[in-house]
Structures are given as structure tokens and as C-alpha cells.
Write an enzyme that holds these catalytic residues in place. Structure first.
Site, short mmCIF file in Angstrom:
data_model
loop_
_atom_site.label_atom_id
_atom_site.label_comp_id
_atom_site.label_asym_id
_atom_site.label_seq_id
_atom_site.Cartn_x
_atom_site.Cartn_y
_atom_site.Cartn_z
N ARG A 36 -31.83 32.04 -4.92
CA ARG A 36 -33.11 31.68 -5.38
C ARG A 36 -34.17 31.41 -4.05
O ARG A 36 -35.15 31.85 -4.11
CB ARG A 36 -33.18 30.64 -6.34
CG ARG A 36 -32.79 31.02 -7.77
CD ARG A 36 -31.72 31.64 -8.00
NE ARG A 36 -31.12 32.30 -9.23
CZ ARG A 36 -30.29 31.65 -10.03
NH1 ARG A 36 -29.99 30.48 -9.51
NH2 ARG A 36 -30.06 32.08 -11.31
N ASP A 65 -27.18 36.50 -6.73
CA ASP A 65 -27.77 36.49 -7.88
C ASP A 65 -28.71 37.34 -8.23
O ASP A 65 -28.95 38.45 -7.32
CB ASP A 65 -28.23 34.72 -7.99
CG ASP A 65 -28.02 34.31 -9.36
OD1 ASP A 65 -28.64 34.79 -10.42
OD2 ASP A 65 -27.51 33.16 -9.40
N HIS A 136 -26.03 37.94 -13.83
CA HIS A 136 -26.54 37.32 -12.63
C HIS A 136 -26.53 38.17 -11.49
O HIS A 136 -26.14 38.01 -10.33
CB HIS A 136 -26.05 35.83 -12.10
CG HIS A 136 -26.66 34.91 -13.10
ND1 HIS A 136 -28.09 34.58 -13.15
CD2 HIS A 136 -26.05 33.99 -13.92
CE1 HIS A 136 -28.43 33.64 -13.89
NE2 HIS A 136 -27.11 33.32 -14.57
N GLU A 199 -23.71 32.70 -18.20
CA GLU A 199 -25.01 33.47 -18.58
C GLU A 199 -24.80 34.92 -18.54
O GLU A 199 -25.87 35.52 -17.98
CB GLU A 199 -26.07 32.70 -17.89
CG GLU A 199 -25.90 31.31 -17.87
CD GLU A 199 -27.13 30.81 -16.96
OE1 GLU A 199 -27.77 29.77 -17.60
OE2 GLU A 199 -27.32 31.13 -15.87
N TRP A 265 -19.39 23.17 -16.62
CA TRP A 265 -20.83 23.00 -16.39
C TRP A 265 -21.76 22.56 -17.56
O TRP A 265 -22.52 21.91 -17.52
CB TRP A 265 -21.46 23.96 -15.37
CG TRP A 265 -21.84 25.40 -16.14
CD1 TRP A 265 -21.17 26.24 -16.56
CD2 TRP A 265 -23.14 25.88 -16.91
NE1 TRP A 265 -21.94 27.17 -17.42
CE2 TRP A 265 -23.11 26.92 -17.34
CE3 TRP A 265 -24.48 25.12 -16.74
CZ2 TRP A 265 -24.14 27.75 -17.92
CZ3 TRP A 265 -25.54 25.97 -17.25
CH2 TRP A 265 -25.26 27.18 -17.95
N TYR A 290 -25.78 17.99 -11.76
CA TYR A 290 -26.76 18.78 -11.52
C TYR A 290 -27.71 18.27 -10.38
O TYR A 290 -28.58 17.58 -11.06
CB TYR A 290 -27.21 19.57 -12.71
CG TYR A 290 -26.57 20.94 -13.00
CD1 TYR A 290 -25.04 20.92 -13.01
CD2 TYR A 290 -27.12 22.05 -13.25
CE1 TYR A 290 -24.33 21.98 -13.03
CE2 TYR A 290 -26.45 23.21 -13.49
CZ TYR A 290 -25.06 23.04 -13.50
OH TYR A 290 -24.45 24.34 -13.58
N TRP A 340 -28.90 23.97 -7.26
CA TRP A 340 -29.76 25.24 -7.93
C TRP A 340 -31.19 25.29 -7.43
O TRP A 340 -31.66 24.31 -7.21
CB TRP A 340 -29.70 25.51 -9.16
CG TRP A 340 -28.28 25.74 -9.94
CD1 TRP A 340 -27.70 24.81 -10.49
CD2 TRP A 340 -27.44 26.86 -9.87
NE1 TRP A 340 -26.23 25.08 -11.00
CE2 TRP A 340 -26.29 26.38 -10.28
CE3 TRP A 340 -27.51 28.06 -9.13
CZ2 TRP A 340 -25.35 26.98 -10.77
CZ3 TRP A 340 -26.25 28.90 -9.37
CH2 TRP A 340 -25.16 28.35 -9.98
N THR A 341 -31.43 26.41 -6.51
CA THR A 341 -32.79 26.17 -5.72
C THR A 341 -34.11 26.75 -6.24
O THR A 341 -34.88 27.27 -5.49
CB THR A 341 -32.30 26.71 -4.26
OG1 THR A 341 -32.09 28.13 -4.39
CG2 THR A 341 -31.47 25.71 -3.56
N GLU A 342 -33.89 26.97 -7.53
CA GLU A 342 -35.52 27.80 -8.19
C GLU A 342 -36.49 27.00 -7.71
O GLU A 342 -37.46 27.74 -7.30
CB GLU A 342 -35.29 27.64 -9.80
CG GLU A 342 -34.34 28.67 -10.27
CD GLU A 342 -32.88 27.87 -10.79
OE1 GLU A 342 -32.55 27.03 -9.97
OE2 GLU A 342 -32.15 28.51 -11.41
#
Ligand code: ACM
Ligand code: ZN
Length: 628
Positions: A36, A65, A136, A199, A265, A290, A340-342
């Protein structure tokens, strides 16, 4: 290093000691998403330094991803020529759906990766690479669309979330993935290779002739078993190279691959199920692990994914659930925090999210965390802050933050404030900034009228924390008895049913603590107003944030009763009305008298195809039911 005094001097004394110590858990991990947002090799090395500093030993490198492919693969150069770059990124909160048009990307060459692997080995850190499949995978499909169901074309994703195009389980796709994994295995000596598995929507597979004929040919029940077939086939290959796979807990669906380890998770349930099947497990539940979630009051924090995971919550984590027998518990390898780096673009921001929560996780994993003596940990933690400052490591000061609790009070609510040292709290009730001269907090504040309270923590007359601010809207339902037919999900229900009548309105862009979240379930809330009241207006809020699988309810109904038994319908809102009101629901009434008041909000249920999270339970988020 830890025994060397931190203050510089000419004459350093180091205590002569014998250390006998060993960690409780084998897998002490930190994950980083470099897709991300991309992070340089220099920062990756720093990250490994932090892992080693806190005596953790595993770096889970999320290399592929939808938004970028970050590892050079010699056999498939387009993966990085095409897949490592996108023509824009999301800006602001996901709900805003805003994008820039800047080309963004980057990747690691195999030479760089070898250098990092060596660097990690010198620090006793194992790097577990992750190559995501079957979902992904859009960056890979943008480079090689022939491995999709539709043939494309695709672009490397600007939007994040759960996207529909995934790898198609054709023979050519397996050859492609096996060739990639061969190069990955040559680069990374780790026993485990992470193959993702999370996902992965099934919509493309449902309408793909190849996928459907494969389901028939292999005698599979459905697309979930096809996912299991996919992972098992990859597992065979990875095992043939002498390695093992680990995957996110969705790999349990449709049957676990025979030798796979599971990274749990979506809560700890997946990990419990896997351990009971005698599979190894790494615990990384959203609730505690998280580190892209908020660690302080969302009002004072940079925008984050959601959730609320302060350092104290991390410290309280038990990676070995009580449900497991002694023998089953031996399958828990350990735990890991995920980053997670969104919403995280810079190294400084990564540091902010992991420090000091890593310190808490380290104690959990070494088995020294003692929840009943959190205060002792907090005191020791504060000494690390000097170290962070001297070393130029960015960190969160959220532990100094004044934390709050609201409870039911007479004619309203009570506002309780806590801090490292409660005597240091200063507050105001007129909306002005607190200073060292403001009121000293001693007892819970009784809030009987709408107002704004501000508070901060002071030490030696200096403000140490951010100022927190809470606006109360006190109305006829505030602080009243409320019951729920179904309970909210444990991660989004800390305050319980009272959250809906606590006088505090949830912030729609920072859905942490102020909201109740229900996974797949309806909200059926009954409020006891204590006496017959005349109701002229009822308000509540529901949330939509489809990237997080949160959807508006399909119907909302208000009902009233004088005896708590016989309820009459006051008003219904259809899904179109809810959509038009953007979730700000308001009903106006003339002279309706009631002692009891009920809200029924019907959960959307299973998320329909073509939407983020399709096939899973929709979340229903609700807050503050006010009655005037
Ligand atoms: C995950 O957070 N999607 C594993
Ligand atoms: Zn297909």
C-alpha cells in the site's frame, strides 16, 4: 546493550550478572505491508533493528498485493516493470473515495533482498516473505492478465479494500506461481513461506467456465473447496522444496492443507480451530495485534484503519486461548503484530504505530507480561521514551492521554477520567483549553446538561498529553437503562449497550470506541425511559464504510410502549430512505407518550456480490440513540 546506562559518561559501570532467560513463544513476529506504501531498504533494516531490540525474531514481509508487487522475479520481469507502479493512490479516508494521480511505486531487487536477509540473520531475525494468492493479486494480474478468469486488462489498484479479480486456478497459473515461489524460496531461507489466502472473493470463479469445470472434475462442493484445492496444490509444491506454508485463517475454509500453519487474524477462532486439528498457529487477532488500529483517542490520532488497541490492550493479550487443552496449546507458535499501511506513508508514521506497542507485545511473547501489574510495565515503559528520543525514533505518547469512561448517572451520565497519575488531570467544562490553573480532577464529573469537557494531563505544571475533548448531548435517553437482544461483536462493543445512550455521538470517520458493531446481526435495542415521557424527536446514526465491510441496515423501525410489553410501530425507514439520509436517521413525532422505546435495525446480512467483502457477514455500526 540494555545494561549499559543510557546517560553518556566517561566512566561506565556494567553490572556483573548471569542471565538465565528464555522466551515463552517461538514466533515473535512483526509484519509490514510494503504494498500500500513502499518503504526503502534502509527503513526495512531499521525495522529489523527494532524487532531485534525487542527480542522478537520474525519479520513477516508482505511483498505483494493489489496496489503493488514489490519483489523482483527474474523469470517474470513485468511483475515489477508493470506491477510495482500505480497511477494514483487514495488520499484521505476511504469513505471519501478521493484519489491523486501521482505515479507511485517501487520494488526490491534480488540483490537488495539478499542483503536484507543477511542483515536479519546477523540479528537472529527470520524473514517470512508473503506472496498473496489467490486474492489480493491485482498487481500481478495487471502484469500478466492471462492468469485471471476474465483475461483483463487490469490496472494496479489505486483503491484498496477487497477486489474481485483473483488468480484463476489454471495449470498455467500454477506454473507461474511455482516459478515465482522457486525464486522466493531461493532468496529466503525461512522454514515458512506465507501464501496469503485471505479475502479472496469467489465471484469471478463462479462465472468462469474453467473454474466451474475444475470444480466438477475434482469433485469439489463449491468455490470454497476450490480455494482449498488451490492452497493444497501450492502447499504440495512448497513442501517439495522442503518448506512449509503459512496462510491467513481463510485457508481453513473448504478444508485445511495437510501441513499448513494458520495465521489467525479474524479473532482467535481460526487459530483455535487449527490447533484442535493439530496445525501450528500464529495468533494475530485484530483486537490485540493490529497496529494499524488506533492506540489513543481517535480524535487525537492520525487517521487510522479503525479499532482501538491501546498499549494496555496489547499487554493484556494471551496468545494461548483457554479453550485449548494442554496438548492443543503446544500448537500455538506465538503471536505477531501486523502493520497494514493503507493510511501509513512514512517511516516516521510506521514508528509511531509500533512504538511503544511493540514493547508490550514483546513482554507478552516472552511470557513476562503481568496484567495485574500493568502499572509496573507502564513505569518501565516510560523509561524507554528517553531512549526513543535520543535515538530519533518517533513514538506515540498516547499513554499520557487522559482516558475516559462514561457510566450511567443521575439525570444524565458520569464522566470518569484516568491518567498515568490522576492527580495531574486538569479540566474545563465550558469548552476552553485546560491549563495548569484549571480545575483539578478528583471525582467522576456528573454531566446533566449538554456541554463540552476538555482535559489534559500535567506534570510539574507542564502539559504532557494532548488535550482531549468530549461533547455531551444530554437528552431523555441519556444514561437510561438499555437492553440489546443480540450482543455486539467483542471488538466493537467495549462499552456495551450503554454506548448507545452515553450522550456521546460517534465520529463517522473514526469508528473506534464510540460505536457498536454487529457482525451479521440485527440491532434490537430497548430503552427504559424511567417514566412516561412525551417524545417529539428520535435520532440515531448508522455508518457506511464498505471498504471495511460496514453497510447501512436494510430497514430501521422505531417502536414505543407504555408497559414494555406491547410495542406499537412509530415509524419505519426503508433502505432508500436510510441511504438518502446518509445514515443520520431522524423521526419527528407529535405528542407520542411512552415509557419504553425500541429500535430495530435490520442487518444487511450476507454482502452481495460485486461489493467489498461479498459473501461475508455485513457489519452494522450504530451509535447514539437520542430521544427529545
Ligand atoms: C488481513 O488483514 N487481511 C489478513
Ligand atoms: Zn477461473
Amino acid at each position: 546493550l540494555q545494561s549499559i546506562p543510557f546517560q553518556q559518561s566517561d566512566n561506565v559501570k556494567i553490572a556483573c550478572v548471569t542471565i538465565v532467560d528464555e522466551p515463552k513463544y517461538k514466533w515473535r513476529g512483526m509484519h509490514l505491508d510494503v504494498c500500500r506504501h513502499f518503504f526503502s531498504i534502509d527503513f526495512i533494516k531499521k525495522y529489523i533493528d527494532y524487532i531485534s531490540m525487542y527480542k522478537m525474531n520474525t519479520f513477516h514481509w508482505h511483498l505483494t498485493d493489489d496496489q503493488g508487487w514489490r519483489i523482483e522475479i527474474k523469470k517474470y520481469p513485468k511483475l515489477t516493470e508493470v506491477g510495482a507502479w500505480r497511477d494514483g493512490s487514495m488520499v484521505g479516508h476511504y469513505n471519501e473515495q478521493r484519489f491523486d494521480t501521482l505515479r507511485y511505486g517501487g520494488f526490491y531487487t534480488q540483490e537488495e533482498i539478499k542483503e536484507v536477509v543477511k542483515y536479519a540473520q546477523q540479528r537472529h531475525v527470520t524473514i517470512v516473505p508473503e506472496i498473496e494468492m489467490p486474492g489480493h493479486a491485482l498487481a500481478a494480474l495487471a502484469s500478466y492478465p492471462e492468469f485471471s478468469c476474465t483475461g483483463g486488462p487490469f490496472e494496479v489498484a489505486k483503491v484498496w479494500g477487497v477486489l474481485d479479480d483473483v488468480f484463476c486456478p489454471k495449470d498455467e497459473t500454477f506454473t507461474f506461481l511455482e516459478n515465482i515461489l522457486s525464486e522466493v524460496i531461493d532468496l529466503f531461507p525461512s522454514k515458512y513461506i506465507h501464501i496469503g489466502g485471505d479475502e479472496s472473493p469467489k465471484v469471478r470463479w463462479k462465472s468462469c467456465p474453467h473454474c466451474q469445470s475444475l470444480i466438477k472434475k475434482e469433485g469439489l462442493k463449491d468455490e470454497h473447496e476450490l480455494q482449498s484445492y488451490f492452497i493444497q496444490r501450492i502447499e504440495k509444491f512448497v513442501n517439495s522444496k522442503g518448506r512449509k506454508i503459512i496462510g491467513w485463517d481463510e485457508i481453513l475454509e473448504g478444508g485445511l492443507a495437510p501441513n499448513a500453519a494458520v495465521m489467525s487474524w479474524r479473532g482467535t477462532e481460526g487459530g483455535i480451530a487449527a490447533a484442535k486439528q493439530k496445525h501450528f498457529v500464529v495468533m494475530t487477532p485484530g483486537s490485540h495485534c493490529y497496529f494499524d488500529h488506533y492506540q489513543g483517542d481517535p480524535k487525537n490520532e492520525p487517521i487510522a484503519f479503525g479499532g482501538y488497541t491501546p498499549v494496555e490492550k496489547v499487554y493484556s493479550f494471551n496468545p494461548t486461548p483457554n479453550e485449548l487443552s494442554k496438548e492443543e496449546a503446544t500448537y500455538i507458535l506465538g503471536a505477531q503484530a501486523n502493520v497494514w499501511t493503507e493510511y501509513i506513508e512514512t517511516p516516521e508514521h510506521v514508528e509511531y504505530m509500533i512504538m511503544p506497542r511493540m514493547a508490550a507485545l514483546s513482554e507478552v511473547l516472552w511470557g513476562t507480561a503481568n496484567v495485574s501489574n500493568y502499572k509496573d510495565f507502564e513505569n518501565r515503559l516510560i523509561t524507554h521514551f528517553d531512549f526513543y528520543e535520543k535515538s530519533g525514533i518517533n513514538y506515540s505518547k498516547a499513554i499520557y492521554e487522559v482516558t475516559t469512561e462514561v457510566s450511567s448517572g443521575k439525570n444524565g451520565v458520569e464522566f470518569n477520567l484516568k491518567a498515568v497519575n490522576p492527580k495531574g488531570i486538569r479540566f474545563t467544562i465550558d469548552g476552553s483549553e485546560p491549563t495548569k490553573k484549571s480545575m483539578i480532577y478528583t471525582n467522576p464529573i456528573s454531566v446533566t446538561n449538554s456541554c463540552t469537557i476538555k482535559a489534559a494531563y500535567f506534570e510539574n505544571e507542564k502539559q504532557k498529553s494532548n488535550t482531549i475533548e468530549q461533547t455531551f448531548n444530554i437528552n431523555k435517553s441519556s444514561g437510561k437503562k438499555i437492553s440489546l437482544e443480540h450482543q455486539p461483536h467483542e471488538n466493537y462493543g467495549i462499552g456495551g449497550s450503554f454506548t448507545l445512550v452515553d450522550g456521546m455521538k460517534g465520529n463517522p470517520s473514526k469508528f473506534g470506541r464510540d460505536w457498536l458493531g454487529f457482525s451479521g446481526k440485527d440491532v434490537v435495542a430497548t430503552i427504559d425511559l424511567d417514566r412516561i415521557e412525551t417524545i417529539s424527536k428520535i435520532k440515531l446514526n448508522v455508518l457506511k464504510s464498505t471498504g471495511s465491510w460496514i453497510y447501512f441496515p436494510k430497514e430501521i423501525e422505531f417502536l414505543s410502549s407504555e408497559d414494555g410489553k406491547k410495542f406499537i410501530s412509530m415509524k419505519k425507514f426503508s433502505s432508500t430512505e436510510i441511504e438518502n439520509l446518509n445514515g443520520n436517521i431522524e423521526g419527528i413525532f407529535k405528542n407520542t407518550k411512552a415509557k419504553y422505546f425500541k429500535v430495530i435495525a435490520k442487518n444487511l446480512g450476507i454482502i452481495p456480490d460485486g461489493n467489498p467483502g461479498s459473501g461475508s457477514n455485513a457489519w452494522l455500526f450504530i451509535d447514539e440513540i437520542s430521544v427529545e
